[in-house]
Design a protein around this motif. Sequence first.
Motif, mmCIF file in Angstrom:
data_model
loop_
_atom_site.group_PDB
_atom_site.id
_atom_site.type_symbol
_atom_site.label_atom_id
_atom_site.label_comp_id
_atom_site.label_asym_id
_atom_site.label_seq_id
_atom_site.Cartn_x
_atom_site.Cartn_y
_atom_site.Cartn_z
ATOM 1 N N MET A 29 -12.776 -3.145 -79.972
ATOM 2 C CA MET A 29 -11.839 -3.152 -78.893
ATOM 3 C C MET A 29 -10.543 -2.319 -79.595
ATOM 4 O O MET A 29 -10.404 -2.404 -81.034
ATOM 5 N N LYS A 30 -9.936 -1.788 -78.813
ATOM 6 C CA LYS A 30 -8.642 -1.118 -79.474
ATOM 7 C C LYS A 30 -7.313 -1.728 -78.891
ATOM 8 O O LYS A 30 -7.163 -2.192 -77.741
ATOM 9 N N VAL A 31 -6.340 -2.002 -79.955
ATOM 10 C CA VAL A 31 -5.083 -2.361 -79.677
ATOM 11 C C VAL A 31 -3.778 -1.696 -80.033
ATOM 12 O O VAL A 31 -4.142 -1.011 -81.201
ATOM 13 N N LYS A 32 -3.164 -1.414 -79.435
ATOM 14 C CA LYS A 32 -2.056 -0.788 -79.342
ATOM 15 C C LYS A 32 -0.523 -1.552 -79.422
ATOM 16 O O LYS A 32 -0.294 -2.123 -78.347
ATOM 17 N N PRO A 33 0.186 -1.967 -80.594
ATOM 18 C CA PRO A 33 1.362 -2.685 -80.406
ATOM 19 C C PRO A 33 2.396 -1.881 -79.596
ATOM 20 O O PRO A 33 2.416 -0.570 -79.401
ATOM 21 N N LEU A 34 3.056 -2.757 -78.913
ATOM 22 C CA LEU A 34 4.403 -2.223 -78.040
ATOM 23 C C LEU A 34 5.740 -2.220 -78.792
ATOM 24 O O LEU A 34 5.850 -2.973 -79.847
ATOM 25 N N ALA A 35 6.566 -1.278 -78.235
ATOM 26 C CA ALA A 35 7.907 -1.219 -78.665
ATOM 27 C C ALA A 35 8.216 -1.259 -80.560
ATOM 28 O O ALA A 35 7.344 0.025 -80.845
ATOM 29 N N ASP A 36 8.703 -2.033 -81.156
ATOM 30 C CA ASP A 36 8.856 -1.859 -82.537
ATOM 31 C C ASP A 36 7.878 -2.580 -83.359
ATOM 32 O O ASP A 36 8.045 -3.063 -84.587
ATOM 33 N N ARG A 37 6.700 -2.918 -82.886
ATOM 34 C CA ARG A 37 5.822 -3.714 -83.502
ATOM 35 C C ARG A 37 4.789 -2.801 -84.422
ATOM 36 O O ARG A 37 4.565 -1.706 -83.725
ATOM 37 N N VAL A 38 3.987 -3.269 -85.267
ATOM 38 C CA VAL A 38 3.222 -2.773 -86.297
ATOM 39 C C VAL A 38 1.927 -3.587 -86.464
ATOM 40 O O VAL A 38 2.168 -4.741 -86.829
ATOM 41 N N MET A 39 0.789 -2.968 -86.372
ATOM 42 C CA MET A 39 -0.259 -3.912 -86.810
ATOM 43 C C MET A 39 -0.873 -3.518 -87.817
ATOM 44 O O MET A 39 -1.136 -2.417 -88.544
ATOM 45 N N VAL A 40 -1.155 -4.808 -88.850
ATOM 46 C CA VAL A 40 -1.317 -4.495 -90.119
ATOM 47 C C VAL A 40 -2.752 -5.358 -90.478
ATOM 48 O O VAL A 40 -3.021 -6.360 -90.036
#
Length: 88
Positions: free
Chosen positions: A1-12
């Motif tokens: 599954m591919k997830v892209k954060p929105l706006a000023d969010r970051v995935m760690v």
Amino acid sequence: MKVKPLADRVMVKLEKNEAKTAGGIIIPDTAQEKTQQGSVVAIGDDKDVIKVSVGQKVMYDKYAGTQVKIDGEECLILKMSDIIAIVE
């Protein structure tokens, strides 16, 4: 599954803690403190606010973000303001 954060969010992607002390004592997962470091795996589309890039190691606030499990890996989606440092 591919997830892209929105706006000023970051995935760690969360780092795993050491399960053994220097003296050789094994610490169970339930007794370990949650790590506050991880590697950036995806960033949102607000390039003016986001100051980190994919692949960098970062430190973040202890109780920040939303924890998600993606393809069996523990990840955290944070606001950029919750990231407190870049680890080099």
